[in-house]
Design an enzyme around this catalytic site. Structure first.
Site, mmCIF file in Angstrom:
data_model
loop_
_atom_site.group_PDB
_atom_site.id
_atom_site.type_symbol
_atom_site.label_atom_id
_atom_site.label_comp_id
_atom_site.label_asym_id
_atom_site.label_seq_id
_atom_site.Cartn_x
_atom_site.Cartn_y
_atom_site.Cartn_z
ATOM 1 N N LYS A 191 0.876 -1.177 0.000
ATOM 2 C CA LYS A 191 0.000 0.000 0.000
ATOM 3 C C LYS A 191 0.912 1.226 0.000
ATOM 4 O O LYS A 191 1.453 1.614 1.034
ATOM 5 C CB LYS A 191 -0.887 -0.024 1.251
ATOM 6 C CG LYS A 191 -2.221 0.668 1.122
ATOM 7 C CD LYS A 191 -2.169 2.128 0.799
ATOM 8 C CE LYS A 191 -1.901 3.007 1.981
ATOM 9 N NZ LYS A 191 -1.668 4.441 1.606
ATOM 10 N N GLU A 266 9.858 1.873 10.647
ATOM 11 C CA GLU A 266 10.888 2.887 10.408
ATOM 12 C C GLU A 266 10.174 4.230 10.439
ATOM 13 O O GLU A 266 9.418 4.550 9.522
ATOM 14 C CB GLU A 266 11.570 2.665 9.066
ATOM 15 C CG GLU A 266 12.389 1.379 9.046
ATOM 16 C CD GLU A 266 13.091 1.138 7.723
ATOM 17 O OE1 GLU A 266 13.395 -0.038 7.447
ATOM 18 O OE2 GLU A 266 13.309 2.096 6.972
ATOM 19 N N CYS A 300 13.970 10.974 6.487
ATOM 20 C CA CYS A 300 13.907 10.591 7.898
ATOM 21 C C CYS A 300 15.248 10.760 8.588
ATOM 22 O O CYS A 300 15.318 11.047 9.774
ATOM 23 C CB CYS A 300 13.434 9.156 8.023
ATOM 24 S SG CYS A 300 14.473 8.015 7.112
ATOM 25 N N GLU A 401 9.505 16.983 14.355
ATOM 26 C CA GLU A 401 10.002 16.693 13.009
ATOM 27 C C GLU A 401 9.296 17.615 12.016
ATOM 28 O O GLU A 401 8.074 17.562 11.870
ATOM 29 C CB GLU A 401 9.728 15.223 12.652
ATOM 30 C CG GLU A 401 10.336 14.837 11.315
ATOM 31 C CD GLU A 401 10.004 13.411 10.892
ATOM 32 O OE1 GLU A 401 8.828 13.003 11.014
ATOM 33 O OE2 GLU A 401 10.916 12.712 10.423
HETATM 34 P P1 NAD Z 1 2.459 8.719 7.171
HETATM 35 O O1 NAD Z 1 2.669 7.965 8.438
HETATM 36 O O2 NAD Z 1 1.473 9.805 7.154
HETATM 37 O O3 NAD Z 1 2.045 7.727 5.994
HETATM 38 C C1 NAD Z 1 2.836 6.609 5.645
HETATM 39 C C2 NAD Z 1 1.948 5.535 5.059
HETATM 40 O O4 NAD Z 1 1.053 5.076 6.064
HETATM 41 C C3 NAD Z 1 1.065 6.010 3.898
HETATM 42 O O5 NAD Z 1 1.031 4.997 2.919
HETATM 43 C C4 NAD Z 1 -0.278 6.193 4.550
HETATM 44 O O6 NAD Z 1 -1.360 6.050 3.662
HETATM 45 C C5 NAD Z 1 -0.261 5.062 5.567
HETATM 46 N N1 NAD Z 1 -1.189 5.219 6.692
HETATM 47 C C6 NAD Z 1 -1.642 6.368 7.263
HETATM 48 N N2 NAD Z 1 -2.485 6.081 8.269
HETATM 49 C C7 NAD Z 1 -2.570 4.735 8.356
HETATM 50 C C8 NAD Z 1 -3.281 3.838 9.197
HETATM 51 N N3 NAD Z 1 -4.082 4.262 10.162
HETATM 52 N N4 NAD Z 1 -3.118 2.513 9.002
HETATM 53 C C9 NAD Z 1 -2.294 2.046 8.036
HETATM 54 N N5 NAD Z 1 -1.622 2.847 7.197
HETATM 55 C C10 NAD Z 1 -1.745 4.181 7.354
HETATM 56 O O7 NAD Z 1 3.908 9.238 6.742
HETATM 57 P P2 NAD Z 1 4.268 10.177 5.491
HETATM 58 O O8 NAD Z 1 3.782 11.555 5.810
HETATM 59 O O9 NAD Z 1 3.835 9.499 4.242
HETATM 60 O O10 NAD Z 1 5.859 10.119 5.501
HETATM 61 C C11 NAD Z 1 6.666 10.963 6.266
HETATM 62 C C12 NAD Z 1 7.125 10.263 7.537
HETATM 63 O O11 NAD Z 1 7.829 9.068 7.211
HETATM 64 C C13 NAD Z 1 8.107 11.091 8.344
HETATM 65 O O12 NAD Z 1 7.778 11.019 9.705
HETATM 66 C C14 NAD Z 1 9.444 10.410 8.082
HETATM 67 O O13 NAD Z 1 10.417 10.603 9.066
HETATM 68 C C15 NAD Z 1 9.026 8.991 7.972
HETATM 69 N N6 NAD Z 1 10.057 8.215 7.267
HETATM 70 C C16 NAD Z 1 10.835 7.349 8.004
HETATM 71 C C17 NAD Z 1 11.852 6.640 7.383
HETATM 72 C C18 NAD Z 1 12.751 5.726 8.182
HETATM 73 O O14 NAD Z 1 13.427 4.916 7.569
HETATM 74 N N7 NAD Z 1 12.790 5.810 9.500
HETATM 75 C C19 NAD Z 1 12.061 6.776 6.008
HETATM 76 C C20 NAD Z 1 11.244 7.661 5.296
HETATM 77 C C21 NAD Z 1 10.237 8.364 5.945
#
Ligand code: NAD
Length: 507
Positions: A191, A266, A300, A401
């Protein structure tokens, strides 16, 4: 024609199919619309023009995809590691052949600069090759001897897994999560993030064209609260590999509780770069600038807090501010561009709200701090590379963040204060230490609360090493053999080596 004009023309040709056919789900080897016909629009942050109509999957689509992944699992898990290795290398070859298309589509979908996305596409291929090579040994275990007994451990793939990815560098991150799952013998329901769904569609197509059996890899687009949620709750999905925000991680843990999901997270970061006066300051400044302003700061592992020893603080932050002002902002397909548009107007608003917060909290805006409104860039979500100085660690700009090209600088008096400031956040993903004192480097990294630390270096990944965070930055590790620990179950079989006496119960 300029490089940019030529690239825009090429991007248009790659995007034409998405304009025309949209982005469908992919289930059991078939390209399908969402079960109830729902769609959503994907727009480019470059100019807010529509890119594609995307299938908006819900629980019914996830159920179909999970069943396809379950049906494909026994044959895929039974395939030899050597055969899986060959197939995953074919996927990597196909990624390399289509690297330009992937990079151009990714730039227009995410706003990330071509400079970085062309490398990210190739890194996607490397991820496949790395885990392909380890597939033949993935099941190997240990032998543990005891009196009259030899124990043999072995690993088996856990089953169909769900992979949920964010929008910032979707292609590279999807390969990073999916390649080890496939190498381990798991089948997948992916997804992707709703804000940048295009390259995930290319990836599943590439995999099947390279010979991946139908149903091994399924793609369901949609929003987190319905498709994402349904995936985390589905009983046939045995584990969730998730990359995204920390608070989404908590939600997924709750959602997965009833079906006892194994989770790998992550999550976010507020990573410090700590600069001591004895460091190579020229390299430290370049690395600090690179780690916050590359990838639009939507990264991240970005070094979003700059902790600088008091004696060099003013000169060092002035150098960083000067470098930040010179960073080229522009269209992501311009080969010179470093900073492109942020992913979406809502995210741009969030990032700019921290400039207001900085002003309110009394920090100084030493560079940037505004939306770019000039010329064509005014149509997209462009934000200047920004540096805050005179900040304190208890300010929101130092604790939260921001996920944009925004750096918060804080002075420290001595090593003890540097460590206290570095650790005084809820996150613990990465840390970057600059010092030429090797004893201090050892002492400091030992006490620094972060899953990954680089000493006198920016983030340079070595795929056999563990990747992941502590505190609110994650659970579990990827990379090397750690990925297989997540996607596989370890079994122990005890063999008796002699006829030892067995207690007779009841005569
Ligand atoms: P997000 O958590 O908003 O969304 C990530 C994914 O989760 C999307 O596909 C979204 O549709 C899905 N999602 C949202 N709510 C959900 C739920 N209730 N159940 C299941 N899936 C759900 O994150 P974002 O805004 O897309 O990405 C940015 C974040 O990702 C930042 O916090 C960044 O630090 C983090 N990030 C971490 C790493 C790492 O390796 N640690 C790498 C890249 C990004």
């Amino acid at each position: 024609m300029s490089d940019l004009a030529a690239n825009i023309a090429r991007a248009k040709s790659y995007l034409a199919r998405f304009h025309q056919d949209g982005v469908m789900n992919h289930i059991g080897g078939e390209s399908v619309a969402a079960a109830d016909g729902l769609t959503f629009q994907s727009v480019s942050p470059v100019d807010m023009e529509p890119l594609a109509t995307v299938a908006r999957g819900t629980a019914a689509d996830i159920d179909r995809a999970a069943k396809a992944a379950k049906a494909a699992f026994p044959a895929w898990a039974a395939m030899s590691g050597e055969a899986r290795k060959a197939l995953l290398h074919r996927i990597a070859d196909a990624i390399v052949r289509r690297a330009e298309e992937i990079a151009f589509v990714e730039c227009m979908d995410t706003g990330q600069a071509l400079k970085f996305m062309s490398k990210a596409a190739l890194r996607g291929a490397e991820n496949f090759r790395f885990f392909a090579d380890r597939a033949p040994e993935a099941r190997d275990g240990r032998t543990l001897r005891a009196p009259d007994q030899v124990n043999m451990t072995t690993r088996v793939p856990i089953g169909p897994v769900g992979i949920i990815t964010p929008w910032n560098t979707p292609f590279m991150l999807s390969t990073w999560k999916i390649a080890p799952a496939l190498a381990a013998g798991c089948t997948v329901v992916h997804k992707p993030a709703e804000l940048s769904p295009l390259s995930a569609r290319l990836l599943v197509e590439i995999a099947e064209e390279a010979g991946l059996p139908k149903g091994v890899w399924n793609l369901v687009n949609g929003f987190g609260e319905d498709a994402g949620r349904a995936l985390t709750e589905h009983p046939d999905i045995k584990a969730i590999g998730f990359v995204g925000e920390s608070r989404t991680g908590s939600m997924i843990m709750r959602q997965g509780a009833d079906t006892l999901k194994r989770v790998h997270f992550e999550l976010g970061g507020k990573n410090p770069v700590i600069v001591f006066a004895d460091a190579d300051l020229e390299r430290a400044a370049d690395a600090a600038v690179f780690m916050i302003y590359s990838l639009n700061g939507e990264r991240c592992t970005s070094s979003s807090r700059l902790l600088v020893e008091e004696s060099i603080h003013d000169a060092f932050t002035a150098t960083v501010a000067e470098k930040a002002r010179r960073i080229p902002i522009g269209h992501p397909l311009d080969p010179k561009t470093v900073i492109g548009p942020l992913i979406h107007p809502d995210h741009e608003k969030k990032v700019l709200s921290y400039v207001d917060a900085a002003r309110r909290e009394g920090a100084t805006i030493a560079a940037g701090g505004a939306k770019v409104t000039t010329g064509d860039l005014g149509r997209g979500c462009y934000v200047e590379p920004t540096l805050f100085t005179n900040a304190r660690n208890d300010m929101r700009i130092a604790q939260e963040e921001i996920f944009g090209p925004v750096l918060t600088a804080i002075p420290f008096r001595d090593e003890a204060e540097a460590l206290a400031l570095a650790n005084d956040v809820h996150y613990g993903l990465t840390g970057y230490l600059w010092t030429s004192d090797v004893t201090r480097a050892f002492r400091f990294t030992d006490a620094l609360q972060a899953g990954m630390i680089w000493v006198n270096s920016e983030n340079v990944r070595h795929l056999p090493t563990p990747f992941g965070g502590i505190k609110n930055s994650g659970i579990g590790r990827d990379g090397g053999d750690w990925s297989f620990d997540f996607y596989m179950e370890t079994k122990n079989v005890a063999f008796a080596t002699g006829a030892h006496a067995i207690a007779r119960l009841g005569g």
